[in-house]
Motif scaffolding. Sequence first.
Motif, PDB file in Angstrom:
ATOM      1  N   UNK A 110     -32.705 -49.014  23.317  1.00 29.55           N
ATOM      2  CA  UNK A 110     -32.554 -48.855  21.866  1.00 29.55           C
ATOM      3  C   UNK A 110     -32.665 -47.375  21.489  1.00 29.55           C
ATOM      4  N   UNK A 111     -33.642 -46.686  22.085  1.00 28.50           N
ATOM      5  CA  UNK A 111     -33.848 -45.260  21.796  1.00 28.50           C
ATOM      6  C   UNK A 111     -32.624 -44.437  22.178  1.00 28.50           C
ATOM      7  N   UNK A 112     -32.026 -44.743  23.338  1.00 21.67           N
ATOM      8  CA  UNK A 112     -30.849 -43.994  23.788  1.00 21.67           C
ATOM      9  C   UNK A 112     -29.672 -44.199  22.836  1.00 21.67           C
ATOM     10  N   UNK A 113     -29.476 -45.433  22.388  1.00 26.05           N
ATOM     11  CA  UNK A 113     -28.378 -45.716  21.456  1.00 26.05           C
ATOM     12  C   UNK A 113     -28.594 -44.973  20.142  1.00 26.05           C
ATOM     13  N   UNK A 114     -29.812 -45.069  19.594  1.00 21.35           N
ATOM     14  CA  UNK A 114     -30.113 -44.402  18.328  1.00 21.35           C
ATOM     15  C   UNK A 114     -29.977 -42.890  18.446  1.00 21.35           C
ATOM     16  N   UNK A 117     -26.371 -41.760  18.543  1.00 23.80           N
ATOM     17  CA  UNK A 117     -25.770 -41.714  17.202  1.00 23.80           C
ATOM     18  C   UNK A 117     -26.260 -40.496  16.420  1.00 23.80           C
ATOM     19  N   UNK A 118     -27.557 -40.193  16.536  1.00 23.41           N
ATOM     20  CA  UNK A 118     -28.114 -39.024  15.847  1.00 23.41           C
ATOM     21  C   UNK A 118     -27.502 -37.730  16.390  1.00 23.41           C
ATOM     22  N   UNK A 119     -27.271 -37.670  17.695  1.00 27.27           N
ATOM     23  CA  UNK A 119     -26.698 -36.467  18.310  1.00 27.27           C
ATOM     24  C   UNK A 119     -25.281 -36.241  17.801  1.00 27.27           C
ATOM     25  N   UNK A 120     -24.474 -37.313  17.776  1.00 29.99           N
ATOM     26  CA  UNK A 120     -23.096 -37.199  17.289  1.00 29.99           C
ATOM     27  C   UNK A 120     -23.089 -36.720  15.841  1.00 29.99           C
ATOM     28  N   UNK A 121     -23.957 -37.338  15.022  1.00 29.62           N
ATOM     29  CA  UNK A 121     -24.036 -36.935  13.613  1.00 29.62           C
ATOM     30  C   UNK A 121     -24.539 -35.501  13.474  1.00 29.62           C
ATOM     31  N   UNK A 122     -25.546 -35.151  14.297  1.00 28.76           N
ATOM     32  CA  UNK A 122     -26.124 -33.811  14.222  1.00 28.76           C
ATOM     33  C   UNK A 122     -25.126 -32.724  14.571  1.00 28.76           C
ATOM     34  N   UNK A 210     -39.075 -41.739  15.842  1.00 35.37           N
ATOM     35  CA  UNK A 210     -39.198 -40.622  16.779  1.00 35.37           C
ATOM     36  C   UNK A 210     -37.873 -39.894  16.986  1.00 35.37           C
ATOM     37  N   UNK A 211     -36.759 -40.611  16.862  1.00 29.57           N
ATOM     38  CA  UNK A 211     -35.456 -39.953  16.975  1.00 29.57           C
ATOM     39  C   UNK A 211     -35.254 -38.967  15.833  1.00 29.57           C
ATOM     40  N   UNK A 212     -35.742 -39.339  14.650  1.00 37.45           N
ATOM     41  CA  UNK A 212     -35.618 -38.453  13.482  1.00 37.45           C
ATOM     42  C   UNK A 212     -36.369 -37.145  13.721  1.00 37.45           C
ATOM     43  N   UNK A 213     -37.481 -37.205  14.475  1.00 38.86           N
ATOM     44  CA  UNK A 213     -38.255 -35.995  14.788  1.00 38.86           C
ATOM     45  C   UNK A 213     -37.638 -35.198  15.934  1.00 38.86           C
ATOM     46  N   UNK A 214     -37.253 -35.904  17.001  1.00 39.51           N
ATOM     47  CA  UNK A 214     -36.915 -35.218  18.245  1.00 39.51           C
ATOM     48  C   UNK A 214     -35.528 -34.586  18.261  1.00 39.51           C
ATOM     49  N   UNK A 215     -34.551 -35.243  17.633  1.00 40.86           N
ATOM     50  CA  UNK A 215     -33.188 -34.700  17.700  1.00 40.86           C
ATOM     51  C   UNK A 215     -33.056 -33.358  16.983  1.00 40.86           C
ATOM     52  N   UNK A 216     -33.580 -33.199  15.750  1.00 42.82           N
ATOM     53  CA  UNK A 216     -33.538 -31.849  15.162  1.00 42.82           C
ATOM     54  C   UNK A 216     -34.255 -30.813  16.023  1.00 42.82           C
ATOM     55  N   UNK A 217     -35.325 -31.225  16.711  1.00 47.60           N
ATOM     56  CA  UNK A 217     -36.082 -30.282  17.527  1.00 47.60           C
ATOM     57  C   UNK A 217     -35.248 -29.740  18.683  1.00 47.60           C
ATOM     58  N   UNK A 218     -34.540 -30.626  19.381  1.00 37.92           N
ATOM     59  CA  UNK A 218     -33.790 -30.154  20.553  1.00 37.92           C
ATOM     60  C   UNK A 218     -32.577 -29.315  20.157  1.00 37.92           C
ATOM     61  N   UNK A 219     -32.089 -29.477  18.916  1.00 41.88           N
ATOM     62  CA  UNK A 219     -30.980 -28.634  18.476  1.00 41.88           C
ATOM     63  C   UNK A 219     -31.410 -27.175  18.330  1.00 41.88           C
ATOM     64  N   UNK A 220     -32.722 -26.921  18.343  1.00 38.17           N
ATOM     65  CA  UNK A 220     -33.185 -25.535  18.333  1.00 38.17           C
ATOM     66  C   UNK A 220     -33.012 -24.904  19.716  1.00 38.17           C
ATOM     67  N   UNK A 221     -32.895 -25.752  20.737  1.00 40.29           N
ATOM     68  CA  UNK A 221     -32.737 -25.264  22.114  1.00 40.29           C
ATOM     69  C   UNK A 221     -31.276 -25.097  22.459  1.00 40.29           C
ATOM     70  N   UNK A 222     -30.460 -26.092  22.130  1.00 43.89           N
ATOM     71  CA  UNK A 222     -29.028 -26.051  22.434  1.00 43.89           C
ATOM     72  C   UNK A 222     -28.266 -26.924  21.449  1.00 43.89           C
ATOM     73  N   UNK A 223     -27.045 -26.526  21.153  1.00 46.31           N
ATOM     74  CA  UNK A 223     -26.171 -27.359  20.325  1.00 46.31           C
ATOM     75  C   UNK A 223     -25.094 -28.039  21.168  1.00 46.31           C
ATOM     76  N   UNK A 224     -25.226 -27.930  22.491  1.00 47.90           N
ATOM     77  CA  UNK A 224     -24.291 -28.590  23.394  1.00 47.90           C
ATOM     78  C   UNK A 224     -24.650 -30.079  23.457  1.00 47.90           C
ATOM     79  N   UNK A 225     -23.771 -30.941  22.958  1.00 46.66           N
ATOM     80  CA  UNK A 225     -24.079 -32.373  22.854  1.00 46.66           C
ATOM     81  C   UNK A 225     -24.353 -33.005  24.214  1.00 46.66           C
TER      82      UNK A 225
END
Length: 343
Positions: A110-114, A117-122, A210-225
């Motif tokens: 479930x976490x991977x699917x969510x 989707x957050x990564x694609x949107x981000x 947790x996806x709402x917290x973690x995905x914005x965080x990793x975009x600070x490291x890389x924007x490569x999907x």
Amino acid sequence: MNIPVWFEITSLVVLVVILIADLMLIKLRPHIPSTKESSLWVGFYVALALAFAGLLYFIAGGQFAGEFLTGWALEYSLSIDNLFVFVLIMAQFAVPRRLQQMVLMVGIIIALVLRGLFIIAGVAIIENFSPVFYIFGAFLIWTAIRQAMPEGDHDGEVKRENFLIRLLRRRIDISDEYDGTKMRTVVDGKRMWTPMIMVFVAIGVTDLMFAIDSIPAIFSITQNSFLVFTANIFALMGLRQLYFLLGDLLDRLRYLHYGIAVILGFIGVKLVLHAMHVNELPFINGGQHIEWAPDIPIWLSLTVIVAAMGIATVASLIASSRDKKREPVVEPSEQGKALRDEV
């Protein structure tokens, strides 16, 4: 240098095969993994992530390898925070220990699917609206402050889950007993849902938070999907085994939330600085880039993440050991006297 398409496709196929094999293994042999088994699996997944970083280094260069390694360390750190809520959920719904592996695996899927989707949107949002880094940064700083508060545990997630569970109970018939990992069962000739449906709903809500917290965080490291998604996959793959490996140790990691707060706060500041560096908002610096705002290097991000988690873990274990030594030692004779008094 870019990451070759063939490498991206091959990597994703191999990772999906590993996840499916892991799921089938649990389905065919539900059991309580030993400490040795959990240790071997955690070691395997960590080694796999490091090997993947090594392949990236030789195929695409050190920049991509460094971004993946830092992103993986960040997501792995934040994923450990998931375990605390998983422990609460398992206890709240009295999930039999032999079924917990399947519950955790479903939670990971479930976490991977969510997160996918957050990564694609981000990625889409970042490409079309770069000032979103200001929003991401402010959100993570606020999350860090909330995490560092004495009440900054997971009460919010638990309350959301309880609300949904109450709503679910009012809408559908749920049995009192589990029927293996099944979500549907028959009780006195009547088809009913098992408590497993409530567990999966609670896990899903947790993963979303947790996806709402973690995905914005990793975009600070890389924007490569591709790197963002693979870092999340590797971070979540060993989470099930880590749950059983840590076991009661989770209760002793009392300062871990401070370490996570430091990481989120640092990443939040990093995002704000990056937003200033690429600024396009007309009411900030006349819409011009703020050149003095530095882009924090990858090596510094990795150092902060590892140091924050390491210090929080060591401090927790020292405090727990000190408390244990302070506990009064009850002599056998005193124990016997206490029992006689109770009788």
